[in-house]
Design a protein around this motif. Structure first.
Motif, PDB file in Angstrom:
ATOM      1  N   GLY A 236     -11.986  -2.973  13.991  1.00  0.00           N
ATOM      2  CA  GLY A 236     -10.585  -3.021  13.605  1.00  0.00           C
ATOM      3  C   GLY A 236      -9.708  -2.745  14.816  1.00  0.00           C
ATOM      4  O   GLY A 236     -10.051  -1.932  15.675  1.00  0.00           O
ATOM      5  N   GLN A 238      -5.545  -2.531  16.727  1.00  0.00           N
ATOM      6  CA  GLN A 238      -4.147  -2.124  16.586  1.00  0.00           C
ATOM      7  C   GLN A 238      -3.334  -2.881  17.625  1.00  0.00           C
ATOM      8  O   GLN A 238      -3.533  -2.718  18.833  1.00  0.00           O
ATOM      9  CB  GLN A 238      -4.029  -0.606  16.731  1.00  0.00           C
ATOM     10  CG  GLN A 238      -4.774   0.140  15.626  1.00  0.00           C
ATOM     11  CD  GLN A 238      -4.823   1.633  15.788  1.00  0.00           C
ATOM     12  OE1 GLN A 238      -4.175   2.200  16.666  1.00  0.00           O
ATOM     13  NE2 GLN A 238      -5.604   2.306  14.944  1.00  0.00           N
ATOM     14  N   LEU A 248      -6.482  -8.898  13.049  1.00  0.00           N
ATOM     15  CA  LEU A 248      -6.681  -7.498  13.430  1.00  0.00           C
ATOM     16  C   LEU A 248      -8.106  -7.020  13.174  1.00  0.00           C
ATOM     17  O   LEU A 248      -8.403  -5.846  13.333  1.00  0.00           O
ATOM     18  CB  LEU A 248      -5.701  -6.611  12.650  1.00  0.00           C
ATOM     19  CG  LEU A 248      -4.224  -6.803  12.991  1.00  0.00           C
ATOM     20  CD1 LEU A 248      -3.342  -6.164  11.925  1.00  0.00           C
ATOM     21  CD2 LEU A 248      -3.904  -6.228  14.365  1.00  0.00           C
ATOM     22  N   MET A 271      -0.161  -5.973   7.342  1.00  0.00           N
ATOM     23  CA  MET A 271      -0.857  -4.801   7.886  1.00  0.00           C
ATOM     24  C   MET A 271      -0.066  -4.116   9.000  1.00  0.00           C
ATOM     25  O   MET A 271      -0.477  -3.066   9.514  1.00  0.00           O
ATOM     26  CB  MET A 271      -2.240  -5.198   8.386  1.00  0.00           C
ATOM     27  CG  MET A 271      -3.131  -5.774   7.292  1.00  0.00           C
ATOM     28  SD  MET A 271      -4.833  -6.066   7.831  1.00  0.00           S
ATOM     29  CE  MET A 271      -5.609  -4.516   7.373  1.00  0.00           C
ATOM     30  N   TYR A 274      -1.804  -2.819  12.337  1.00  0.00           N
ATOM     31  CA  TYR A 274      -2.562  -1.563  12.410  1.00  0.00           C
ATOM     32  C   TYR A 274      -3.712  -1.542  11.416  1.00  0.00           C
ATOM     33  O   TYR A 274      -3.502  -1.589  10.199  1.00  0.00           O
ATOM     34  CB  TYR A 274      -1.614  -0.406  12.101  1.00  0.00           C
ATOM     35  CG  TYR A 274      -2.134   0.969  12.405  1.00  0.00           C
ATOM     36  CD1 TYR A 274      -1.770   1.611  13.579  1.00  0.00           C
ATOM     37  CD2 TYR A 274      -2.952   1.638  11.515  1.00  0.00           C
ATOM     38  CE1 TYR A 274      -2.225   2.898  13.853  1.00  0.00           C
ATOM     39  CE2 TYR A 274      -3.417   2.914  11.767  1.00  0.00           C
ATOM     40  CZ  TYR A 274      -3.043   3.539  12.953  1.00  0.00           C
ATOM     41  OH  TYR A 274      -3.494   4.812  13.223  1.00  0.00           O
ATOM     42  N   VAL A 275      -4.935  -1.452  11.925  1.00  0.00           N
ATOM     43  CA  VAL A 275      -6.116  -1.181  11.097  1.00  0.00           C
ATOM     44  C   VAL A 275      -6.509   0.273  11.302  1.00  0.00           C
ATOM     45  O   VAL A 275      -6.669   0.736  12.438  1.00  0.00           O
ATOM     46  CB  VAL A 275      -7.278  -2.119  11.457  1.00  0.00           C
ATOM     47  CG1 VAL A 275      -8.580  -1.653  10.800  1.00  0.00           C
ATOM     48  CG2 VAL A 275      -6.968  -3.551  11.023  1.00  0.00           C
ATOM     49  N   THR A 290      -8.836  -1.259   6.415  1.00  0.00           N
ATOM     50  CA  THR A 290      -7.673  -0.624   5.804  1.00  0.00           C
ATOM     51  C   THR A 290      -6.484  -0.598   6.757  1.00  0.00           C
ATOM     52  O   THR A 290      -6.636  -0.556   7.973  1.00  0.00           O
ATOM     53  CB  THR A 290      -7.979   0.821   5.393  1.00  0.00           C
ATOM     54  OG1 THR A 290      -8.157   1.625   6.576  1.00  0.00           O
ATOM     55  CG2 THR A 290      -9.232   0.907   4.538  1.00  0.00           C
ATOM     56  N   SER A 291      -5.287  -0.584   6.176  1.00  0.00           N
ATOM     57  CA  SER A 291      -4.073  -0.410   6.950  1.00  0.00           C
ATOM     58  C   SER A 291      -3.185   0.618   6.272  1.00  0.00           C
ATOM     59  O   SER A 291      -2.566   0.324   5.238  1.00  0.00           O
ATOM     60  CB  SER A 291      -3.302  -1.723   7.084  1.00  0.00           C
ATOM     61  OG  SER A 291      -2.051  -1.495   7.734  1.00  0.00           O
ATOM     62  N   ARG A 293      -0.372   1.721   7.377  1.00  0.00           N
ATOM     63  CA  ARG A 293       1.016   1.286   7.512  1.00  0.00           C
ATOM     64  C   ARG A 293       1.372   0.223   6.481  1.00  0.00           C
ATOM     65  O   ARG A 293       2.479   0.196   5.952  1.00  0.00           O
ATOM     66  CB  ARG A 293       1.256   0.742   8.917  1.00  0.00           C
ATOM     67  CG  ARG A 293       1.213   1.796  10.006  1.00  0.00           C
ATOM     68  CD  ARG A 293       1.504   1.195  11.362  1.00  0.00           C
ATOM     69  NE  ARG A 293       1.423   2.198  12.418  1.00  0.00           N
ATOM     70  CZ  ARG A 293       1.552   1.919  13.713  1.00  0.00           C
ATOM     71  NH1 ARG A 293       1.755   0.666  14.109  1.00  0.00           N
ATOM     72  NH2 ARG A 293       1.474   2.887  14.606  1.00  0.00           N
ATOM     73  N   SER A 317      -6.396   4.744   4.171  1.00  0.00           N
ATOM     74  CA  SER A 317      -6.972   4.730   5.514  1.00  0.00           C
ATOM     75  C   SER A 317      -8.483   4.795   5.487  1.00  0.00           C
ATOM     76  O   SER A 317      -9.163   3.934   6.008  1.00  0.00           O
ATOM     77  CB  SER A 317      -6.425   5.864   6.377  1.00  0.00           C
ATOM     78  OG  SER A 317      -6.857   5.701   7.713  1.00  0.00           O
TER      79      SER A 317
END
Length: 365
Positions: A236, A238, A248, A271, A274-275, A290-291, A293, A317
């Protein structure tokens, strides 16, 4: 008078007796399926053990905010890492719920919040920042000696964040995020224009393979890793750029090229660059990312790379596999199972879950 030396029969009898001494297992710690760092409503910090039915089994105090943890491969022992740029990691006996040792980063180093054990459990490897040199390094800790630091080696990049071990080997895969930081500047990113994230594979302290992203993705910081039973690595990222990014989430196998998993652009945009965490399903056929944010979990077919669907949870998260799908956590206290066949199960705790949910592999314990 000289002490007598035991005869062969006595020596063997002693060995047999020693072998009968029971060794603690995860059952002695309540059989947690997962571990996660958390914060309480009053601002204290914990490492928690979580059962498969999402019951919180234990809450062990931490000296400061935690990030991720590494579970020992053959005993109920955990190393809980501080959030970067932290300088401590706590070794915890989960049967007695006590701290048994504390690792302190050497002068000029800080931890990145992740670590991995060798296959036999004799060594712990920690991702670290050599912040004066602006280079990543991996610390090597002697477990039997009480987690004494014995060596270090270069990570093969800047900003090593996550680290995993390929199954059945002692080959390590390292997510070098590419971002240079310094404690004097807190979490400020110092080299966005020139960053070059990569994956490195290390055997016996030597980089044996490096996988880099395409030039137009050089601002896509590789942060978190998951490894399938067959050695596929999912990662993942960012995004540090100021335009849209094509994806991502990526996968890689040693000897092959990096593959970026592409979802519909509106899904990628949701997302928010951001992961937070990534995991393989238990059958290795699905990757979940997951994100926090974006408040979403994206599902991909691990083999084809195709986007499947998304699941929404505010501030999600942590993610880890369960018997049917995944368990996810949120910073608002939610523990939730998501899958195809299991009954929906959601628990609300008076805890603020931190970034990662660590599956405890009990098959060998």
């Amino acid at each position: 008078m000289t002490a007598s030396i035991p005869n062969r029969r006595g020596f063997l009898a002693g060995l047999a007796a020693a072998s009968l001494i029971p060794h603690p297992t995860w059952a002695d710690a309540g059989s947690p399926a997962y571990l996660s760092a958390a914060a309480t409503q009053d601002g204290s910090y914990l490492l928690c053990g979580i059962a498969a039915d999402l019951t919180v089994l234990f809450q062990i105090p931490l000296p400061d905010r935690g990030h991720a943890a590494a579970a020992h491969p053959s005993k109920p022992e955990v190393v809980a890492f501080a959030r970067r740029p932290g300088t401590f990691a706590v070794v915890i006996d989960c049967t007695t719920q006590t701290e048994t040792a504390r690792l302190m980063a050497p002068l000029g180093r800080h931890f990145y919040g992740h670590g991995a054990f060798s296959e036999d459990g004799n060594w712990l490897f920690t991702t670290e920042n050599d912040y004066e040199a602006g280079q990543g390094c991996i610390g090597v800790w002697d477990v039997a000696a009480g987690y004494v630091r014995s060596a270090e080696f270069p990570s093969g990049g800047i900003g090593p964040h996550d680290i995993k071990r390929l199954p059945g080997t002692d080959t390590l895969v390292i997510a070098n995020g590419g971002i240079d930081t310094h404690p004097d500047s807190g979490r400020t990113k110092l080299n966005i224009a020139t960053m070059r994230p990569n994956l490195t594979y290390v055997d016996a302290g030597v980089v044996i393979e490096t996988a880099e992203l395409a030039p137009d993705l050089q601002k896509n910081s590789i942060r978190h890793l998951a490894v399938s039973a067959k050695g596929m690595v999912a990662f993942g990222m960012q995004w540090q750029g100021d335009t849209d990014v094509i994806g991502l989430v990526g996968t890689h196998r040693m000897g092959q090229s990096v593959r970026i998993l592409q979802a519909p652009q509106e899904q990628v945009r949701s997302m928010q660059g951001y992961v937070g965490s990534i995991a393989f399903k238990a059958d290795d056929k699905t990757v979940a990312a997951t994100s926090p944010r974006g408040g979403s979990v994206h599902m991909f077919n691990a083999e084809t790379g195709g986007f499947s669907h998304s699941h929404h949870l505010v501030d999600v998260s942590g993610v880890a596999p369960n018997e049917d799908g995944f368990v996810i956590t949120s910073g608002l206290g939610v523990l939730q199972k998501i899958g195809n066949r299991t009954k929906p199960l959601r628990a609300q705790q008076d805890l603020l879950w931190d970034n990662h949910l660590i599956a405890v592999e009990t098959a060998k314990l």
